[in-house]
Design an enzyme around this catalytic site. Sequence first.
Site, PDB file in Angstrom:
ATOM      1  N   LYS A  86      -0.398  -5.088   9.075  1.00  0.00           N
ATOM      2  CA  LYS A  86       0.653  -4.631   8.759  1.00  0.00           C
ATOM      3  C   LYS A  86       1.593  -3.687  10.094  1.00  0.00           C
ATOM      4  O   LYS A  86       0.551  -2.488  10.113  1.00  0.00           O
ATOM      5  CB  LYS A  86       0.421  -3.539   7.314  1.00  0.00           C
ATOM      6  CG  LYS A  86       1.473  -3.156   6.231  1.00  0.00           C
ATOM      7  CD  LYS A  86       2.271  -2.747   5.283  1.00  0.00           C
ATOM      8  CE  LYS A  86       3.229  -2.470   4.793  1.00  0.00           C
ATOM      9  NZ  LYS A  86       3.644  -0.649   4.992  1.00  0.00           N
TER      10      LYS A  86
ATOM     11  N   GLN B 213      -6.775  -1.822   2.158  1.00  0.00           N
ATOM     12  CA  GLN B 213      -5.948  -1.094   3.653  1.00  0.00           C
ATOM     13  C   GLN B 213      -6.843  -0.825   4.474  1.00  0.00           C
ATOM     14  O   GLN B 213      -7.017   0.970   3.876  1.00  0.00           O
ATOM     15  CB  GLN B 213      -4.235  -0.901   4.033  1.00  0.00           C
ATOM     16  CG  GLN B 213      -3.832  -0.709   4.690  1.00  0.00           C
ATOM     17  CD  GLN B 213      -2.765  -0.081   4.998  1.00  0.00           C
ATOM     18  OE1 GLN B 213      -2.682   1.089   4.016  1.00  0.00           O
ATOM     19  NE2 GLN B 213      -1.985  -0.833   5.690  1.00  0.00           N
TER      20      GLN B 213
ATOM     21  N   CYS C 118       1.776   3.442   9.715  1.00  0.00           N
ATOM     22  CA  CYS C 118       1.494   4.739   9.282  1.00  0.00           C
ATOM     23  C   CYS C 118       2.441   5.760  10.263  1.00  0.00           C
ATOM     24  O   CYS C 118       2.025   6.121  11.477  1.00  0.00           O
ATOM     25  CB  CYS C 118       0.651   4.970   9.012  1.00  0.00           C
ATOM     26  SG  CYS C 118       0.581   6.957   8.436  1.00  0.00           S
TER      27      CYS C 118
ATOM     28  N   ARG D  75       8.332   0.366  -3.090  1.00  0.00           N
ATOM     29  CA  ARG D  75       8.723   2.013  -3.303  1.00  0.00           C
ATOM     30  C   ARG D  75       9.700   1.166  -4.615  1.00  0.00           C
ATOM     31  O   ARG D  75       9.835   1.942  -6.096  1.00  0.00           O
ATOM     32  CB  ARG D  75      10.420   3.067  -3.231  1.00  0.00           C
ATOM     33  CG  ARG D  75       9.192   4.032  -2.460  1.00  0.00           C
ATOM     34  CD  ARG D  75      10.449   4.607  -1.200  1.00  0.00           C
ATOM     35  NE  ARG D  75      10.172   3.164  -0.435  1.00  0.00           N
ATOM     36  CZ  ARG D  75      12.080   3.957   0.084  1.00  0.00           C
ATOM     37  NH1 ARG D  75      12.409   4.724   0.325  1.00  0.00           N
ATOM     38  NH2 ARG D  75      12.019   3.116   0.796  1.00  0.00           N
TER      39      ARG D  75
ATOM     40  N   ALA E 173       0.376   5.540  -0.456  1.00  0.00           N
ATOM     41  CA  ALA E 173      -0.758   6.791  -0.384  1.00  0.00           C
ATOM     42  C   ALA E 173       0.181   6.746  -1.688  1.00  0.00           C
ATOM     43  O   ALA E 173       0.727   7.537  -1.566  1.00  0.00           O
ATOM     44  CB  ALA E 173      -0.365   7.088   0.968  1.00  0.00           C
TER      45      ALA E 173
ATOM     46  N   ASN F   4       9.082  -7.263   4.691  1.00  0.00           N
ATOM     47  CA  ASN F   4       9.090  -6.038   3.675  1.00  0.00           C
ATOM     48  C   ASN F   4      10.085  -4.852   4.358  1.00  0.00           C
ATOM     49  O   ASN F   4      10.584  -4.741   4.957  1.00  0.00           O
ATOM     50  CB  ASN F   4       7.336  -4.782   4.011  1.00  0.00           C
ATOM     51  CG  ASN F   4       8.017  -3.524   2.997  1.00  0.00           C
ATOM     52  OD1 ASN F   4       6.932  -2.257   3.868  1.00  0.00           O
ATOM     53  ND2 ASN F   4       7.814  -3.533   2.129  1.00  0.00           N
ATOM     54  N   GLY F   5      10.600  -3.433   2.980  1.00  0.00           N
ATOM     55  CA  GLY F   5      11.485  -3.063   3.194  1.00  0.00           C
ATOM     56  C   GLY F   5      13.137  -2.570   2.755  1.00  0.00           C
ATOM     57  O   GLY F   5      13.889  -3.456   2.488  1.00  0.00           O
TER      58      GLY F   5
ATOM     59  N   PRO G 231       0.715  -1.366   0.285  1.00  0.00           N
ATOM     60  CA  PRO G 231       0.251   0.180   0.428  1.00  0.00           C
ATOM     61  C   PRO G 231       1.263   1.365   0.234  1.00  0.00           C
ATOM     62  O   PRO G 231       1.931   1.340   0.750  1.00  0.00           O
ATOM     63  CB  PRO G 231      -0.371  -0.027   1.441  1.00  0.00           C
ATOM     64  CG  PRO G 231      -0.593  -0.710   2.026  1.00  0.00           C
ATOM     65  CD  PRO G 231       1.070  -2.119   1.060  1.00  0.00           C
TER      66      PRO G 231
HETATM   67  C1  LIG Z   1       4.508   7.183  -0.287  1.00  0.00           C
HETATM   68  C2  LIG Z   1       4.715   5.987   0.299  1.00  0.00           C
HETATM   69  C3  LIG Z   1       3.387   6.081   1.135  1.00  0.00           C
HETATM   70  C4  LIG Z   1       2.791   5.080   1.618  1.00  0.00           C
HETATM   71  N1  LIG Z   1       1.842   4.565   1.932  1.00  0.00           N
HETATM   72  C5  LIG Z   1       1.585   3.787   2.867  1.00  0.00           C
HETATM   73  C6  LIG Z   1       0.060   3.146   2.933  1.00  0.00           C
HETATM   74  O1  LIG Z   1      -0.945   3.820   2.544  1.00  0.00           O
HETATM   75  N2  LIG Z   1       0.078   2.104   3.896  1.00  0.00           N
HETATM   76  C7  LIG Z   1       0.891   1.662   4.535  1.00  0.00           C
HETATM   77  O2  LIG Z   1       1.014   0.550   4.863  1.00  0.00           O
HETATM   78  N3  LIG Z   1       2.188   1.090   4.354  1.00  0.00           N
HETATM   79  C8  LIG Z   1       2.430   2.856   3.129  1.00  0.00           C
HETATM   80  N4  LIG Z   1       3.977   3.406   3.076  1.00  0.00           N
HETATM   81  C9  LIG Z   1       4.547   2.149   3.219  1.00  0.00           C
HETATM   82  C10 LIG Z   1       4.922   1.018   2.360  1.00  0.00           C
HETATM   83  O3  LIG Z   1       4.176   0.213   2.193  1.00  0.00           O
HETATM   84  C11 LIG Z   1       6.670   0.380   3.026  1.00  0.00           C
HETATM   85  O4  LIG Z   1       6.220  -0.403   3.591  1.00  0.00           O
HETATM   86  C12 LIG Z   1       7.462   1.543   2.744  1.00  0.00           C
HETATM   87  O5  LIG Z   1       7.470   1.884   2.118  1.00  0.00           O
HETATM   88  C13 LIG Z   1       8.790   0.592   3.121  1.00  0.00           C
HETATM   89  O6  LIG Z   1       9.107  -0.441   1.370  1.00  0.00           O
HETATM   90  P1  LIG Z   1      10.109  -0.026   0.821  1.00  0.00           P
HETATM   91  O7  LIG Z   1      11.515   0.342   1.656  1.00  0.00           O
HETATM   92  O8  LIG Z   1      10.510  -0.856  -0.449  1.00  0.00           O
HETATM   93  O9  LIG Z   1       9.297   0.867  -0.281  1.00  0.00           O
HETATM   94  C14 LIG Z   1       4.101   4.301   2.027  1.00  0.00           C
HETATM   95  C15 LIG Z   1       5.198   4.580   1.410  1.00  0.00           C
HETATM   96  C16 LIG Z   1       4.988   5.653   0.780  1.00  0.00           C
HETATM   97  C17 LIG Z   1       6.603   5.892   0.213  1.00  0.00           C
END
Ligand SMILES: Cc1cc2nc3c(=O)[nH]c(=O)nc-3n(C[C@H](O)[C@H](O)[C@H](O)COP(=O)(O)O)c2cc1C
Length: 312
Positions: free
Chosen positions: A143, A75, A105, A229, A23, A204-205, A21
């Site tokens: 999550k 979500q 969040c 991302r 946003a 995740n991450g 997810p």
């Molecule tokens: C722009 C943006 C918006 C996000 N919105 C949400 C969200 O709505 N719900 C959520 O659980 N995580 C949200 N996240 C977190 C991501 O789901 C993920 O956990 C986080 O980016 C880590 O993964 P990554 O390092 O591979 O990007 C958001 C992350 C980013 C960068």
Amino acid sequence: MITKPLQVGNVQLNNNVFLAPMAGYTDYPFRHVALKCGYGLAFTELVSAKGLIYGGRANEELVFCGHDIDKTAVQIFGSDPLSMRQACECELLKDFKIVDINMGCPVPKVFKNGDGSALLTDIHKAESVVKECVKSGKIITVKIRTGLKTGDDIATEYSKMAEEGGAKLITIHGRVRESYYSGEPDYNAIYKAKKSVSIPVIANGGIWTEQDADNMINNTGADGIMLARGGIADPFLVSKLTNTPNPCSLKEFIIEHTKQIEQYYAPRRAVLEFRKFISYYLKGLLGVKEAKLAIYSKEDFDRVREIINDIL
Ligand SMILES: Cc1cc2nc3c(=O)[nH]c(=O)nc-3n(C[C@H](O)[C@H](O)[C@H](O)COP(=O)(O)O)c2cc1C
């Protein structure tokens, strides 16, 4: 990485690579084009439980998923157990089988209300939220992050709580709230949590490459991974991980994305929505600065597509 089918509650997913997810990013147009690249499941961005109960067009737009319903989970966020359950039961979510609870969040506006990662400070409340949502009959997933501050590790106790509360899957973003989205994921916290429960654990991450995916799986033993991302920056990373043939070229993918956005939003809004993706899509390509500037100055998608055609 060796991917495999995954069972979540009574839903059988083709594979264990999920789209996170996000946003402002994982709206219908992006999920739709991304799902064609091979994800087992994609998540909507966080949607307010209270907003869902009171209704409104904005929420309809966030949860719309057309024919992708079987591969989409919604979500929700909030911290009042009853409202969370009512959201699960609301008309707008009636076709969704899987509802995910946001406990990660970090944004102050959400945190100050006791929602998102604030639930990581009160396990009893978090448990009530999970148990109440489970009563809705939906498949509930959760999550979380690994905590609020550097050095925290609540992943194991929260995973156990989620499982005991009736959740069918847990996703662990291996970072604490204060790290937001930067730094190495805490593999060890995910590893310990994974060992402590029998429901699937998704890690995740920081997964941007196939190597990152391998590291995540090898270091945590997780049942699957979630791309965030990295899934925007390389829409075909999931195809490589799941051995799915690329559905098209990168240029075709981006053009198709512009078309989906154009159909979904009013014209001015559509271009604004697309601009967010440009830096991710064109990163590292020659002549990108000029292309980006050109795209930013255009409000007409045909011109935007011409520029993309020229550069790719
Ligand atoms: C722009 C943006 C918006 C996000 N919105 C949400 C969200 O709505 N719900 C959520 O659980 N995580 C949200 N996240 C977190 C991501 O789901 C993920 O956990 C986080 O980016 C880590 O993964 P990554 O390092 O591979 O990007 C958001 C992350 C980013 C960068």
